[in-house]
Write a protein that holds these residues in place. Structure first.
Motif, PDB file in Angstrom:
ATOM      1  N   ALA A 194       0.903  -1.271  -0.019  1.00 51.65           N
ATOM      2  CA  ALA A 194      -0.091  -0.088  -0.084  1.00 51.65           C
ATOM      3  C   ALA A 194       0.950   1.176  -0.098  1.00 51.65           C
ATOM      4  O   ALA A 194       0.435   2.153  -0.637  1.00 51.65           O
ATOM      5  CB  ALA A 194      -1.000   0.017   1.275  1.00 51.65           C
ATOM      6  N   ALA A 195       1.991   1.086   0.633  1.00 48.67           N
ATOM      7  CA  ALA A 195       2.703   2.519   0.818  1.00 48.67           C
ATOM      8  C   ALA A 195       3.566   2.538  -0.493  1.00 48.67           C
ATOM      9  O   ALA A 195       3.864   3.764  -0.930  1.00 48.67           O
ATOM     10  CB  ALA A 195       3.634   1.999   2.033  1.00 48.67           C
ATOM     11  N   THR A 196       4.159   1.594  -0.951  1.00 49.58           N
ATOM     12  CA  THR A 196       5.062   1.700  -2.019  1.00 49.58           C
ATOM     13  C   THR A 196       4.483   1.717  -3.390  1.00 49.58           C
ATOM     14  O   THR A 196       5.021   2.313  -4.459  1.00 49.58           O
ATOM     15  CB  THR A 196       6.349   0.591  -1.975  1.00 49.58           C
ATOM     16  N   GLY A 197       3.457   1.006  -3.511  1.00 43.25           N
ATOM     17  CA  GLY A 197       2.735   0.930  -5.051  1.00 43.25           C
ATOM     18  C   GLY A 197       1.622   1.652  -5.030  1.00 43.25           C
ATOM     19  O   GLY A 197       1.264   2.346  -6.235  1.00 43.25           O
ATOM     20  N   LEU A 198       0.720   1.704  -4.262  1.00 44.40           N
ATOM     21  CA  LEU A 198      -0.678   2.457  -4.343  1.00 44.40           C
ATOM     22  C   LEU A 198      -0.425   3.649  -4.637  1.00 44.40           C
ATOM     23  O   LEU A 198      -1.428   4.368  -5.654  1.00 44.40           O
ATOM     24  CB  LEU A 198      -1.302   2.222  -3.121  1.00 44.40           C
ATOM     25  N   PRO A 199       0.383   4.541  -3.793  1.00 42.01           N
ATOM     26  CA  PRO A 199       0.453   6.037  -4.337  1.00 42.01           C
ATOM     27  C   PRO A 199       0.874   6.304  -5.829  1.00 42.01           C
ATOM     28  O   PRO A 199       0.379   7.203  -6.561  1.00 42.01           O
ATOM     29  CB  PRO A 199       1.649   6.560  -3.300  1.00 42.01           C
ATOM     30  N   LEU A 200       1.554   5.332  -6.392  1.00 45.64           N
ATOM     31  CA  LEU A 200       1.957   5.541  -8.021  1.00 45.64           C
ATOM     32  C   LEU A 200       0.661   5.304  -8.653  1.00 45.64           C
ATOM     33  O   LEU A 200       0.588   6.096  -9.817  1.00 45.64           O
ATOM     34  CB  LEU A 200       3.152   4.686  -8.195  1.00 45.64           C
ATOM     35  N   LEU A 201       0.091   4.494  -8.395  1.00 49.09           N
ATOM     36  CA  LEU A 201      -1.167   4.087  -9.207  1.00 49.09           C
ATOM     37  C   LEU A 201      -2.304   5.082  -8.978  1.00 49.09           C
ATOM     38  O   LEU A 201      -3.219   5.268  -9.735  1.00 49.09           O
ATOM     39  CB  LEU A 201      -1.918   2.528  -8.468  1.00 49.09           C
ATOM     40  N   LEU A 202      -2.265   5.902  -7.861  1.00 51.99           N
ATOM     41  CA  LEU A 202      -3.303   6.945  -7.446  1.00 51.99           C
ATOM     42  C   LEU A 202      -3.190   8.484  -8.377  1.00 51.99           C
ATOM     43  O   LEU A 202      -3.701   9.068  -8.470  1.00 51.99           O
ATOM     44  CB  LEU A 202      -3.339   7.267  -6.093  1.00 51.99           C
ATOM     45  N   SER A 203      -1.584   8.229  -8.876  1.00 51.54           N
ATOM     46  CA  SER A 203      -1.251   9.525  -9.425  1.00 51.54           C
ATOM     47  C   SER A 203      -2.159   9.819 -10.609  1.00 51.54           C
ATOM     48  O   SER A 203      -2.712   9.113 -11.254  1.00 51.54           O
ATOM     49  CB  SER A 203       0.217   9.567 -10.021  1.00 51.54           C
ATOM     50  N   SER A 204      -2.324  11.169 -10.988  1.00 53.94           N
ATOM     51  CA  SER A 204      -2.986  11.803 -12.010  1.00 53.94           C
ATOM     52  C   SER A 204      -2.200  11.719 -13.157  1.00 53.94           C
ATOM     53  O   SER A 204      -2.584  12.251 -14.372  1.00 53.94           O
ATOM     54  CB  SER A 204      -3.661  13.154 -11.742  1.00 53.94           C
ATOM     55  N   GLN A 205      -0.938  11.344 -13.023  1.00 51.39           N
ATOM     56  CA  GLN A 205       0.028  11.576 -14.266  1.00 51.39           C
ATOM     57  C   GLN A 205       0.308  10.306 -14.898  1.00 51.39           C
ATOM     58  O   GLN A 205       0.690   9.391 -14.143  1.00 51.39           O
ATOM     59  CB  GLN A 205       1.534  11.993 -13.794  1.00 51.39           C
ATOM     60  N   ARG A 206       0.267  10.157 -16.254  1.00 48.34           N
ATOM     61  CA  ARG A 206       0.143   8.735 -16.799  1.00 48.34           C
ATOM     62  C   ARG A 206       1.678   8.115 -16.632  1.00 48.34           C
ATOM     63  O   ARG A 206       1.642   6.648 -16.410  1.00 48.34           O
ATOM     64  CB  ARG A 206       0.113   8.816 -18.232  1.00 48.34           C
ATOM     65  N   THR A 207       2.521   8.761 -16.574  1.00 42.44           N
ATOM     66  CA  THR A 207       4.164   8.322 -16.624  1.00 42.44           C
ATOM     67  C   THR A 207       4.282   7.760 -15.247  1.00 42.44           C
ATOM     68  O   THR A 207       4.890   6.514 -14.970  1.00 42.44           O
ATOM     69  CB  THR A 207       5.057   9.127 -16.921  1.00 42.44           C
ATOM     70  N   VAL A 208       3.597   8.285 -14.176  1.00 40.94           N
ATOM     71  CA  VAL A 208       3.566   7.901 -12.850  1.00 40.94           C
ATOM     72  C   VAL A 208       2.999   6.590 -12.619  1.00 40.94           C
ATOM     73  O   VAL A 208       3.423   5.483 -12.023  1.00 40.94           O
ATOM     74  CB  VAL A 208       3.448   8.947 -11.710  1.00 40.94           C
ATOM     75  N   VAL A 209       1.734   6.417 -13.355  1.00 45.06           N
ATOM     76  CA  VAL A 209       1.042   5.352 -13.269  1.00 45.06           C
ATOM     77  C   VAL A 209       1.380   4.051 -13.801  1.00 45.06           C
ATOM     78  O   VAL A 209       1.689   2.984 -13.407  1.00 45.06           O
ATOM     79  CB  VAL A 209      -0.568   5.545 -13.699  1.00 45.06           C
ATOM     80  N   VAL A 210       2.276   4.346 -15.063  1.00 45.94           N
ATOM     81  CA  VAL A 210       3.386   3.235 -15.646  1.00 45.94           C
ATOM     82  C   VAL A 210       4.435   2.779 -14.656  1.00 45.94           C
ATOM     83  O   VAL A 210       4.388   1.802 -14.583  1.00 45.94           O
ATOM     84  CB  VAL A 210       3.751   3.773 -16.814  1.00 45.94           C
TER      85      VAL A 210
END
Length: 222
Positions: A154-170
């Motif tokens: 939850a700490a290391t992966g979820l914030p990235l997936l929550l991002s509004s920026q596509r490259t961060v989601v990748v």
């Protein structure tokens, strides 16, 4: 409890060199102070891999247990205590959406909790590193509760997936893939996927800054 790591000292050092170089390039693309932590992420990947490379060199010698013990503790500090705090903080700083930032704060809280717990655990118990079948295996003889693994993800992966920026989601998809693959083995392997995923994650971070720069240049021309 134990988990396998990278395959050799050269593999660790090559990964460290590659991710370190990408981190330096990413830092040159920073346009705002709040982007610094995110851009510096590959440098910490590199540092972690470099530490493991030194372990590969030291363990066969078995001349000074203090050196290998210090390197083992330092490696596990980054793997288990550092990333659950650093990752959500770095992503939170670059997130423009106030609503998403609020969710990321919750992830950061989970990261501080799980990182503090794992740091307390590793300082209070012996941490061993041995070379077994072309892997460095780190073991403590104890399997952490599933809740610890869930909090780590939850700490290391979820914030990235929550991002509004596509490259961060990748980037989040790359990290999450590594965690899922690791979970097929055992939860400790959550922290041992760097040789396979650190380089890809670093490239995604560099792409993020290249995309921002091109978007900014396009806006300026318009």
């Amino acid at each position: 409890m134990h988990h396998p790591m990278c395959f050799s000292a050269p593999a660790s050092f090559v990964t460290a060199g590659l991710t370190g170089a990408i981190g330096v390039i990413a830092l040159t693309r920073v346009s705002e102070p709040r982007q610094l932590l995110f851009a510096a992420t590959p440098l910490f990947f590199a540092l972690q891999q470099g530490i493991e490379g030194l372990l590969w060199l030291d363990l066969p010698l078995a001349q000074d247990e203090h050196v290998s013990s210090a390197l083992t503790l330092l490696y596990l500090f980054f793997a288990e205590a550092f990333w659950p705090v650093y990752a959500p903080l770095a992503v939170w700083l670059i997130e423009p959406s106030a609503h998403r930032r609020l969710l990321m704060v919750a992830c950061l809280g989970a990261g501080v909790g799980v990182g503090s717990y794992l740091l307390w655990w590793m300082l209070g118990h012996p941490q061993l590193a041995t070379i077994v079948d072309y892997h460095i295996v780190y073991g403590t003889g104890y399997r952490q509760p599933d809740a610890v693994g869930i909090a780590y993800v939850a700490a290391t992966g979820l914030p990235l997936l929550l991002s509004s920026q596509r490259t961060v989601v990748v980037l989040g998809a790359i990290v999450l893939s590594g965690l899922v693959v690791a979970y097929a083995l055992y939860w400790e392997a959550f922290v041992s996927v760097w040789c396979f995923f650190a380089a890809a994650a670093s490239v995604a971070i560099l792409c993020h800054f290249e995309w921002l720069r091109r978007r900014s240049s396009g806006s300026a021309r318009a």
